[in-house]
Design a protein around this motif. Structure first.
Motif, PDB file in Angstrom:
ATOM      1  N   SER A 116       0.906  -5.704   1.899  1.00 38.74           N
ATOM      2  CA  SER A 116       1.843  -4.533   1.520  1.00 38.74           C
ATOM      3  C   SER A 116       1.297  -3.886   0.116  1.00 38.74           C
ATOM      4  O   SER A 116       0.740  -4.616  -0.807  1.00 38.74           O
ATOM      5  N   GLY A 117       1.682  -2.809  -0.282  1.00 41.58           N
ATOM      6  CA  GLY A 117       1.022  -2.185  -1.473  1.00 41.58           C
ATOM      7  C   GLY A 117       1.540  -2.812  -2.685  1.00 41.58           C
ATOM      8  O   GLY A 117       0.899  -3.319  -3.709  1.00 41.58           O
ATOM      9  N   TYR A 144       4.822   4.610  -9.554  1.00 41.09           N
ATOM     10  CA  TYR A 144       5.618   3.432  -8.832  1.00 41.09           C
ATOM     11  C   TYR A 144       4.390   2.633  -8.334  1.00 41.09           C
ATOM     12  O   TYR A 144       3.398   3.156  -7.824  1.00 41.09           O
ATOM     13  N   HIS A 145       4.524   1.507  -8.703  1.00 41.54           N
ATOM     14  CA  HIS A 145       3.380   0.430  -8.051  1.00 41.54           C
ATOM     15  C   HIS A 145       3.958  -0.853  -7.360  1.00 41.54           C
ATOM     16  O   HIS A 145       3.570  -1.884  -7.335  1.00 41.54           O
ATOM     17  N   GLY A 146       5.207  -0.611  -6.570  1.00 35.88           N
ATOM     18  CA  GLY A 146       5.685  -1.393  -5.676  1.00 35.88           C
ATOM     19  C   GLY A 146       6.945  -2.179  -6.583  1.00 35.88           C
ATOM     20  O   GLY A 146       7.148  -1.789  -7.700  1.00 35.88           O
ATOM     21  N   GLU A 206      -1.293   5.897 -10.769  1.00 32.39           N
ATOM     22  CA  GLU A 206      -1.694   6.746  -9.710  1.00 32.39           C
ATOM     23  C   GLU A 206      -2.533   7.773 -10.208  1.00 32.39           C
ATOM     24  O   GLU A 206      -2.151   8.536 -10.966  1.00 32.39           O
ATOM     25  N   VAL A 241      -2.562   3.840  -3.225  1.00 31.47           N
ATOM     26  CA  VAL A 241      -2.029   3.538  -2.027  1.00 31.47           C
ATOM     27  C   VAL A 241      -1.499   4.725  -1.140  1.00 31.47           C
ATOM     28  O   VAL A 241      -1.584   4.933  -0.038  1.00 31.47           O
ATOM     29  N   LYS A 267      -0.475   1.832   2.813  1.00 32.78           N
ATOM     30  CA  LYS A 267      -0.286   3.178   3.738  1.00 32.78           C
ATOM     31  C   LYS A 267      -1.355   3.360   4.763  1.00 32.78           C
ATOM     32  O   LYS A 267      -1.386   3.010   5.638  1.00 32.78           O
TER      33      LYS A 267
HETATM   34  C1  LIG Z   1       4.150   2.954  -1.607  1.00 28.65           C
HETATM   35  C2  LIG Z   1       3.547   2.421  -2.639  1.00 28.65           C
HETATM   36  C3  LIG Z   1       3.170   1.270  -3.220  1.00 28.65           C
HETATM   37  C4  LIG Z   1       4.172   0.126  -2.551  1.00 28.65           C
HETATM   38  O1  LIG Z   1       3.727  -0.153  -1.191  1.00 28.65           O
HETATM   39  P1  LIG Z   1       4.454  -0.703  -0.215  1.00 28.65           P
HETATM   40  O2  LIG Z   1       3.501  -1.168   0.870  1.00 28.65           O
HETATM   41  O3  LIG Z   1       5.963  -0.181  -0.033  1.00 28.65           O
HETATM   42  O4  LIG Z   1       4.862  -2.483  -0.909  1.00 28.65           O
HETATM   43  C5  LIG Z   1       2.683   1.277  -4.319  1.00 28.65           C
HETATM   44  N1  LIG Z   1       2.033   2.216  -4.976  1.00 28.65           N
HETATM   45  C6  LIG Z   1       2.099   3.478  -4.748  1.00 28.65           C
HETATM   46  C7  LIG Z   1       1.339   4.343  -5.427  1.00 28.65           C
HETATM   47  C8  LIG Z   1       3.008   3.847  -3.442  1.00 28.65           C
HETATM   48  O5  LIG Z   1       3.122   4.931  -3.243  1.00 28.65           O
END
Ligand SMILES: *Cc1c(COP(=O)(O)O)cnc(C)c1O
Length: 424
Positions: A116-117, A144-146, A206, A241, A267
């Protein structure tokens, strides 16, 4: 309005899962209605259990760059399944996917596959700390980084105050090493480096913020991050991601021509299966176990089914580079329709195949301006779109994702409904 079957499923789900969902945004809370439950999806369309068809612009929050249930990906996954779901041992598929990823993103000289991200970001940050021997990291408000502890941080008033956790259950100590800066504000980063420079392991960002709605970097911002991290021997981590394999085949680093030390992918990388990756300069990645002292592991990491979906998806993108122009052009069509419809009562941000309509007259460049949006207006817009067969994110602060499966007809229909929504 969700139909009878969705309503029933939601009522029962709420009894057994928090909020009835397995990821909060799915509960439709921000748009004050109950979620539609999805039965299936194909191409650009998604179908709920009540028999409604929607043109889908959520695309599972990004993975669906080819649309849903691409025939080639599904066939390859079926075949992979027949050979066993997981071995917990190395496979040729992992090597194939790693090589493909590296072909797209050459700065990932060495990489690790995870599930997962969230997990990939955790690994990347740990590797950066292990490599530099420093503890602090800088992240940007609104990025957002998870959901790992150290990254669930909200900055206090003024970026120099101590970071406070943005979630219950995160001990203060876990976020002490996370410094928060303002997105698109290089001065806020410089300030933190002036004070803590020799203690900062990495800056994580990001490259196009897409988790406070879409907020592209202003000219010079990414370059500024590259320069200052290099000056202080700290590392630059791009959380790609969302942008990886989407903004361009080589992600944001190709699109903007700024190369980070470590890249995080997720993703699209898994083509719809749980798969993510982190990687970067070889000398950095060599700190990861079993080669080095930074521990990170995973029972299902690199499993043959997820890697197959990733490989097939990346192969299709590689064979069809025209996809990037197509999805960007379609996104621009949607943007132009929205500008025509809403005029300057909204702010529309777009980067490649990512777009957001913010219900604010301010120019949205960071977290403060993003939250100036009128989320009630967004909720109304969302309801109108859903009622008219267009499935967009049930939150102002998420991106609209355009896929290669969206047809001219889909785009035309969507443009028309955007125009009606504005008049409504
Ligand atoms: C979706 C997302 C994450 C987290 O990924 P998951 O697979 O949901 O854990 C981390 N960073 C960014 C930029 C995201 O969009």
């Amino acid at each position: 309005m969700a139909g009878i079957k969705s309503e029933t499923l939601f009522r029962d789900s709420k009894k057994i899962m928090p909020g009835g969902v397995n990821s909060p945004v799915r509960a439709f809370q921000a748009v004050h209605q109950n979620p539609v439950f999805i039965e299936k999806a194909k191409g650009s369309k998604i179908y709920d259990v009540d028999g409604n068809e929607y043109i889908d612009y959520v695309c599972s929050w990004g993975p669906g760059i080819l649309g849903h249930a691409n025939g080639r990906v599904i066939d390859a996954v079926k075949e992979a399944c027949n050979n066993g779901l997981t071995f917990g041992a190395p496979t040729e598929k992992e090597l194939l996917l790693a090589k493909l990823i590296q072909e797209f993103i050459p700065s990932m000289e060495m990489l690790r596959l995870v599930n997962s991200g969230t997990e990939a970001v955790m690994g990347a940050v740990r590797a950066a700390r292990g490599y530099t021997g420093r503890d602090k990291i800088i992240k940007f408000k609104g990025c957002y980084h998870g959901h790992s502890d150290g990254l669930l941080v909200k900055a206090g008033s003024g970026a120099l105050t101590q970071s406070v956790p943005d979630s219950l259950g995160v001990p203060q100590g876990y976020t002490e090493s996370t410094l928060a800066a303002e997105y698109n504000n290089i001065a806020s980063v410089n300030k933190l480096f002036e004070i803590y420079g020799s203690q900062i392991a990495a800056v994580i960002t990001e490259p196009v913020a897409a988790n406070m709605g879409v907020v592209p970097p202003v000219p010079g911002f990414l370059k500024g991050l590259r320069d200052i991290t290099a000056r202080y021997n700290s590392l630059l981590i791009f959380d790609e991601v969302i942008t990886g394999f989407r903004l361009a085949s080589g992600g944001a680093q190709e699109y903007f021509g700024i190369v980070p030390d470590i890249t995080v992918l997720g993703k699209i990388a898994g083509g719809g299966m749980p798969l993510a990756a982190y990687g970067g300069r070889k000398d950095i990645m060599e700190v990861v176990a079993p080669l080095g002292g930074v521990y990170q592991a995973g029972t299902l990491s690199g499993n043959p089914v997820a890697t197959t979906a990733g490989i097939e998806t990346l192969k299709i993108l590689k064979e069809n580079p025209g996809i990037y122009r197509q999805i960007e052009e379609n996104t621009i069509k949607l943007k132009e329709a929205a500008i025509e419809a809403f005029g300057n009562s909204v702010c529309i941000n777009q980067a490649g195949s990512l777009m957001s309509i913010f219900f604010t007259k301010e120019k949205v460049t960071d977290y403060e301006t993003a939250v100036s949006s009128d989320t009630e207006k967004y909720a109304k817009y969302f309801s109108f779109m859903l009622k008219n067969g267009i499935y967009i994110a049930p939150s102002q602060f998420e991106a609209m994702f355009i896929s290669a499966a969206h047809t001219d007809k889909d785009i035309e229909k969507t443009c028309n409904i955007i125009k009606q929504a504005a008049a409504f």
